[in-house]
Design a protein around this motif. Sequence first.
Motif, mmCIF file in Angstrom:
data_model
loop_
_atom_site.group_PDB
_atom_site.id
_atom_site.type_symbol
_atom_site.label_atom_id
_atom_site.label_comp_id
_atom_site.label_asym_id
_atom_site.label_seq_id
_atom_site.Cartn_x
_atom_site.Cartn_y
_atom_site.Cartn_z
ATOM 1 N N UNK A 42 42.460 -9.146 -22.252
ATOM 2 C CA UNK A 42 42.326 -10.065 -23.386
ATOM 3 C C UNK A 42 43.473 -11.065 -23.364
ATOM 4 N N UNK A 43 43.318 -12.114 -24.158
ATOM 5 C CA UNK A 43 44.409 -13.048 -24.465
ATOM 6 C C UNK A 43 44.689 -14.090 -23.386
ATOM 7 N N UNK A 44 43.713 -14.419 -22.527
ATOM 8 C CA UNK A 44 43.954 -15.557 -21.642
ATOM 9 C C UNK A 44 43.599 -16.848 -22.376
ATOM 10 N N UNK A 45 43.377 -17.935 -21.657
ATOM 11 C CA UNK A 45 43.266 -19.239 -22.305
ATOM 12 C C UNK A 45 42.062 -20.009 -21.776
ATOM 13 N N UNK A 46 41.694 -21.080 -22.490
ATOM 14 C CA UNK A 46 40.549 -21.905 -22.096
ATOM 15 C C UNK A 46 40.924 -22.896 -21.001
ATOM 16 N N UNK A 47 39.939 -23.220 -20.159
ATOM 17 C CA UNK A 47 40.161 -24.160 -19.052
ATOM 18 C C UNK A 47 38.981 -25.132 -18.951
ATOM 19 N N UNK A 48 38.527 -25.636 -20.081
ATOM 20 C CA UNK A 48 37.286 -26.418 -20.119
ATOM 21 C C UNK A 48 37.452 -27.792 -19.484
ATOM 22 N N UNK A 49 38.616 -28.421 -19.640
ATOM 23 C CA UNK A 49 38.781 -29.794 -19.157
ATOM 24 C C UNK A 49 38.554 -29.868 -17.650
ATOM 25 N N UNK A 50 37.690 -30.769 -17.192
ATOM 26 C CA UNK A 50 37.403 -30.826 -15.752
ATOM 27 C C UNK A 50 38.583 -31.318 -14.915
ATOM 28 N N UNK A 51 39.543 -32.004 -15.536
ATOM 29 C CA UNK A 51 40.694 -32.506 -14.777
ATOM 30 C C UNK A 51 41.944 -31.651 -14.987
ATOM 31 N N UNK A 52 41.771 -30.401 -15.430
ATOM 32 C CA UNK A 52 42.907 -29.515 -15.651
ATOM 33 C C UNK A 52 43.567 -29.176 -14.309
ATOM 34 N N UNK A 53 44.894 -29.378 -14.235
ATOM 35 C CA UNK A 53 45.595 -29.126 -12.975
ATOM 36 C C UNK A 53 45.848 -27.631 -12.783
ATOM 37 N N UNK A 54 45.606 -27.105 -11.589
ATOM 38 C CA UNK A 54 45.903 -25.700 -11.326
ATOM 39 C C UNK A 54 47.404 -25.413 -11.445
ATOM 40 N N UNK A 55 47.726 -24.197 -11.823
ATOM 41 C CA UNK A 55 49.109 -23.747 -11.941
ATOM 42 C C UNK A 55 49.486 -22.999 -10.672
ATOM 43 N N UNK A 56 50.617 -23.382 -10.065
ATOM 44 C CA UNK A 56 51.065 -22.751 -8.828
ATOM 45 C C UNK A 56 52.110 -21.682 -9.119
ATOM 46 N N UNK A 57 51.977 -20.551 -8.403
ATOM 47 C CA UNK A 57 52.972 -19.482 -8.457
ATOM 48 C C UNK A 57 53.427 -19.171 -7.032
ATOM 49 N N UNK A 58 54.705 -18.841 -6.890
ATOM 50 C CA UNK A 58 55.208 -18.382 -5.600
ATOM 51 C C UNK A 58 54.993 -16.882 -5.471
ATOM 52 N N UNK A 59 54.662 -16.429 -4.276
ATOM 53 C CA UNK A 59 54.353 -15.026 -4.043
ATOM 54 C C UNK A 59 55.511 -14.111 -4.419
ATOM 55 N N UNK A 60 56.725 -14.568 -4.283
ATOM 56 C CA UNK A 60 57.883 -13.719 -4.546
ATOM 57 C C UNK A 60 58.347 -13.790 -5.996
ATOM 58 N N UNK A 61 57.675 -14.533 -6.822
ATOM 59 C CA UNK A 61 58.037 -14.603 -8.237
ATOM 60 C C UNK A 61 57.661 -13.276 -8.905
ATOM 61 N N UNK A 62 58.631 -12.504 -9.417
ATOM 62 C CA UNK A 62 58.295 -11.184 -9.969
ATOM 63 C C UNK A 62 57.451 -11.242 -11.236
ATOM 64 N N UNK A 63 57.430 -12.394 -11.912
ATOM 65 C CA UNK A 63 56.630 -12.502 -13.131
ATOM 66 C C UNK A 63 55.233 -13.056 -12.875
ATOM 67 N N UNK A 64 54.902 -13.287 -11.622
ATOM 68 C CA UNK A 64 53.584 -13.792 -11.265
ATOM 69 C C UNK A 64 52.502 -12.773 -11.638
ATOM 70 N N UNK A 65 52.620 -11.584 -11.115
ATOM 71 C CA UNK A 65 51.613 -10.544 -11.390
ATOM 72 C C UNK A 65 51.894 -9.814 -12.687
ATOM 73 N N UNK A 66 53.172 -9.712 -13.062
ATOM 74 C CA UNK A 66 53.546 -8.965 -14.256
ATOM 75 C C UNK A 66 54.618 -9.734 -15.010
ATOM 76 N N UNK A 67 54.223 -10.424 -16.068
ATOM 77 C CA UNK A 67 55.197 -11.125 -16.907
ATOM 78 C C UNK A 67 56.166 -10.116 -17.503
ATOM 79 N N UNK A 68 55.594 -8.990 -17.975
ATOM 80 C CA UNK A 68 56.390 -7.819 -18.353
ATOM 81 C C UNK A 68 55.549 -6.571 -18.118
ATOM 82 N N UNK A 69 56.241 -5.481 -17.878
ATOM 83 C CA UNK A 69 55.556 -4.231 -17.553
ATOM 84 C C UNK A 69 55.960 -3.768 -16.168
ATOM 85 N N UNK A 70 55.547 -2.570 -15.793
ATOM 86 C CA UNK A 70 55.908 -2.022 -14.488
ATOM 87 C C UNK A 70 55.197 -2.784 -13.377
ATOM 88 N N UNK A 71 55.839 -2.962 -12.222
ATOM 89 C CA UNK A 71 55.168 -3.587 -11.086
ATOM 90 C C UNK A 71 53.930 -2.805 -10.675
#
Length: 326
Positions: free
Chosen positions: A267-296
């Motif tokens: 639950x709790x994600x967000x809307x992406x309706x706009x057709x020109x919405x830019x994708x968000x990039x994450x680096x693979x080594x960013x520890x908050x990419x998969x888990x903003x908080x919580x156990x890996x």
Amino acid sequence: MPIPPANLYPPFNIVRLSHVVFGVTDLAASKAFYVDLLGLQVTDEDDDHVYLRAMEERGHHCVVLRRSAEANVRSLAFKVYDEGELDKAHDWFRAKGHDVGWVERPYQGRTLRTHDCFGMPIELYFQMERLPPIHQKYALYKGVKPLRIDHFNVFASDVDQAVAFYNEIGFRVTEYTEDEETGRLWAAWTHRKGGVHDIAFTNGSGPRLHHTAFWVPTPLNIIDLLDLMATTGYLANIERGPGRHGISNAFFLYIRDPDGHRIEIYCSDYQTVDPDLEPIRWDLKDPQRQTLWGAPAPRSWFEEGSLFQGIDPVAATLKATPIVAP
């Protein structure tokens, strides 16, 4: 590789994901898991099948449990905009050299069975039997109170190839993980319905189904489910979470059904309706990419997935590794 520009005028119009067909080895045990524990509603059943829907859904089913000698996935299904889009899809896949065929499916109109660029079986349809609304029948709400199916996540041997293929048929990337050393994609989230994703792709031996996700009202429903699982014999089925993803910002829990099929409660994600919405990039080594908080995530989350019937997975071409729990 760069994310391709969004294809706003695809050759046919997919509206959203629709349902998954799981091969299960113990139909009674699987029914108990999805109905008594999670709270999906039975819409029909026989000796070999159980059809299920979530509380907000009007279509006949979002999950089909099918008795099987081996645990597997029979298909992932998507709904198209109208009957004419089915014919467009048939011609497009055939022109690409994919196997195509019209198949009979209970409670559905014409259904096209084909496969994606990796051979993963997908089905497309327009009409499904409509059922009366039950979203205000609160006496039926049980378990985690699932409202609707939300997305699939699939292991792909080449995520760049997956994004290129699904971009052709109109799936737009919302967020992605890039390996800085190679510039290649490690994962990508793509959508049709205006959420963060209808189908996502994770680097790994594939195609295999990583998970199917269900949307629930609040994070408290997830906490309630954990209490229920811990006291009804399902403690070992809890794999990861609860926590919050960096990607999608969603509150999550990952659990495994009796055959090991992975289910995300979400639950709790967000809307992406706009057709020109830019994708968000994450680096693979960013520890908050998969888990903003919580156990890996544990190693099983990166390595284990459900096989598609008759499809042999291929090893991933990208060998980069994410952060894995010890």
